[in-house]
Write a protein that holds these residues in place. Structure first.
Motif, PDB file in Angstrom:
ATOM      1  N   ASN A   2       0.828  -1.213   0.000  1.00 30.76           N
ATOM      2  CA  ASN A   2       0.000   0.000   0.000  1.00 30.76           C
ATOM      3  C   ASN A   2       0.860   1.260   0.000  1.00 30.76           C
ATOM      4  OD1 ASN A   2      -2.411  -1.389  -0.048  1.00 30.76           O
ATOM      5  ND2 ASN A   2      -2.682  -1.358   2.167  1.00 30.76           N
ATOM      6  N   ASN A   3       1.942   1.247   0.762  1.00 27.24           N
ATOM      7  CA  ASN A   3       2.850   2.401   0.788  1.00 27.24           C
ATOM      8  C   ASN A   3       3.495   2.640  -0.568  1.00 27.24           C
ATOM      9  OD1 ASN A   3       2.303   2.971   3.450  1.00 27.24           O
ATOM     10  ND2 ASN A   3       4.154   2.009   4.251  1.00 27.24           N
ATOM     11  N   VAL A   4       3.897   1.567  -1.232  1.00 26.76           N
ATOM     12  CA  VAL A   4       4.505   1.685  -2.562  1.00 26.76           C
ATOM     13  C   VAL A   4       3.486   2.252  -3.554  1.00 26.76           C
ATOM     14  CG1 VAL A   4       5.434   0.367  -4.509  1.00 26.76           C
ATOM     15  CG2 VAL A   4       6.264  -0.074  -2.199  1.00 26.76           C
ATOM     16  N   ALA A   5       2.259   1.735  -3.512  1.00 28.59           N
ATOM     17  CA  ALA A   5       1.215   2.213  -4.421  1.00 28.59           C
ATOM     18  C   ALA A   5       0.912   3.690  -4.162  1.00 28.59           C
ATOM     19  CB  ALA A   5      -0.048   1.373  -4.265  1.00 28.59           C
ATOM     20  N   SER A   6       0.859   4.072  -2.919  1.00 29.31           N
ATOM     21  CA  SER A   6       0.600   5.472  -2.572  1.00 29.31           C
ATOM     22  C   SER A   6       1.739   6.368  -3.048  1.00 29.31           C
ATOM     23  CB  SER A   6       0.421   5.597  -1.060  1.00 29.31           C
ATOM     24  OG  SER A   6       0.229   6.926  -0.693  1.00 29.31           O
ATOM     25  N   GLY A   7       2.960   5.932  -2.877  1.00 28.50           N
ATOM     26  CA  GLY A   7       4.124   6.689  -3.336  1.00 28.50           C
ATOM     27  C   GLY A   7       4.131   6.868  -4.841  1.00 28.50           C
ATOM     28  N   LYS A  55       1.481   6.937  -6.750  1.00 26.49           N
ATOM     29  CA  LYS A  55       0.407   7.864  -7.078  1.00 26.49           C
ATOM     30  C   LYS A  55       0.854   9.305  -6.842  1.00 26.49           C
ATOM     31  CE  LYS A  55      -4.438   8.864  -6.177  1.00 26.49           C
ATOM     32  NZ  LYS A  55      -5.627   8.539  -5.406  1.00 26.49           N
ATOM     33  N   VAL A  56       1.533   9.554  -5.744  1.00 29.27           N
ATOM     34  CA  VAL A  56       2.040  10.899  -5.442  1.00 29.27           C
ATOM     35  C   VAL A  56       3.060  11.330  -6.495  1.00 29.27           C
ATOM     36  CG1 VAL A  56       3.445  12.223  -3.805  1.00 29.27           C
ATOM     37  CG2 VAL A  56       1.554  10.817  -2.973  1.00 29.27           C
ATOM     38  N   ALA A  57       3.958  10.431  -6.871  1.00 28.27           N
ATOM     39  CA  ALA A  57       4.968  10.749  -7.880  1.00 28.27           C
ATOM     40  C   ALA A  57       4.315  11.042  -9.227  1.00 28.27           C
ATOM     41  CB  ALA A  57       5.965   9.607  -8.016  1.00 28.27           C
ATOM     42  N   ARG A  58       3.297  10.288  -9.592  1.00 27.21           N
ATOM     43  CA  ARG A  58       2.595  10.500 -10.857  1.00 27.21           C
ATOM     44  C   ARG A  58       1.898  11.867 -10.855  1.00 27.21           C
ATOM     45  NH1 ARG A  58       2.058   9.746 -16.180  1.00 27.21           N
ATOM     46  NH2 ARG A  58      -0.082   9.522 -16.820  1.00 27.21           N
ATOM     47  N   THR A  59       1.263  12.214  -9.747  1.00 31.83           N
ATOM     48  CA  THR A  59       0.584  13.506  -9.645  1.00 31.83           C
ATOM     49  C   THR A  59       1.590  14.652  -9.754  1.00 31.83           C
ATOM     50  OG1 THR A  59      -1.186  12.560  -8.293  1.00 31.83           O
ATOM     51  CG2 THR A  59      -0.887  14.942  -8.171  1.00 31.83           C
ATOM     52  N   GLU A  60       2.724  14.529  -9.099  1.00 38.32           N
ATOM     53  CA  GLU A  60       3.758  15.566  -9.180  1.00 38.32           C
ATOM     54  C   GLU A  60       4.275  15.709 -10.611  1.00 38.32           C
ATOM     55  OE1 GLU A  60       6.697  14.527  -6.267  1.00 38.32           O
ATOM     56  OE2 GLU A  60       5.453  15.225  -4.602  1.00 38.32           O
ATOM     57  N   GLN A  61       4.451  14.586 -11.302  1.00 38.70           N
ATOM     58  CA  GLN A  61       4.909  14.612 -12.692  1.00 38.70           C
ATOM     59  C   GLN A  61       3.878  15.313 -13.572  1.00 38.70           C
ATOM     60  OE1 GLN A  61       3.463  12.362 -15.301  1.00 38.70           O
ATOM     61  NE2 GLN A  61       4.760  13.277 -16.842  1.00 38.70           N
TER      62      GLN A  61
END
Length: 126
Positions: free
Chosen positions: A20-25, A27-33
């Motif tokens: 879950n932590n990896v998936a959340s990370g 998602k955050v990286a994709r949004t920042e990109q």
């Protein structure tokens, strides 16, 4: 046997939390990109409008579809450019640029830039 079962349950719980932590990370990286990409697209739309106005003072804007291949990804973008003359200043143009990335998706990022641009008599920017 109970100890082994408890350890197995603990390992599964930790593994689930890690996944879950990896998936959340991700998602955050994709949004920042996406936020960086849409900022660049909005700025590019402003530059595109300024260049077009330099060669044609009658330019009123366009809808610019940016292919996914141009962005190095799987998603395309849409940049809407609107140019309007200023009522009181005939050589001044109001430019409004709205960029959407990824285009057509509900989870897109949108940025808007608004500027005023002063033209010279020949249509070029000073």
């Amino acid at each position: 046997m109970i100890v082994v079962l408890l350890i197995l349950v603990l390992c599964v719980a930790l593994g689930t939390r890690l996944a879950n932590n990896v998936a959340s990370g991700r998602k955050v990286a994709r949004t920042e990109q996406q936020e960086l990409q849409v900022d660049w697209l909005a700025d590019s739309g402003v530059r595109r409008a300024a260049e077009r106005l330099a060669s044609d003072a009658a330019y009123l804007g366009e809808t610019w579809h940016v292919a996914a291949s141009s962005l190095g990804g799987a998603d395309e973008a849409v940049v809407s450019i609107r140019v309007a003359p200023h009522d009181a200043q005939p050589l001044e143009r109001n430019i409004v640029v709205t960029a959407d990335y990824p285009a057509g998706k509900p989870q897109r990022v949108r940025r808007t830039r608004e500027i005023k641009l002063q033209l010279t008599e020949q249509g070029e920017q000073p």
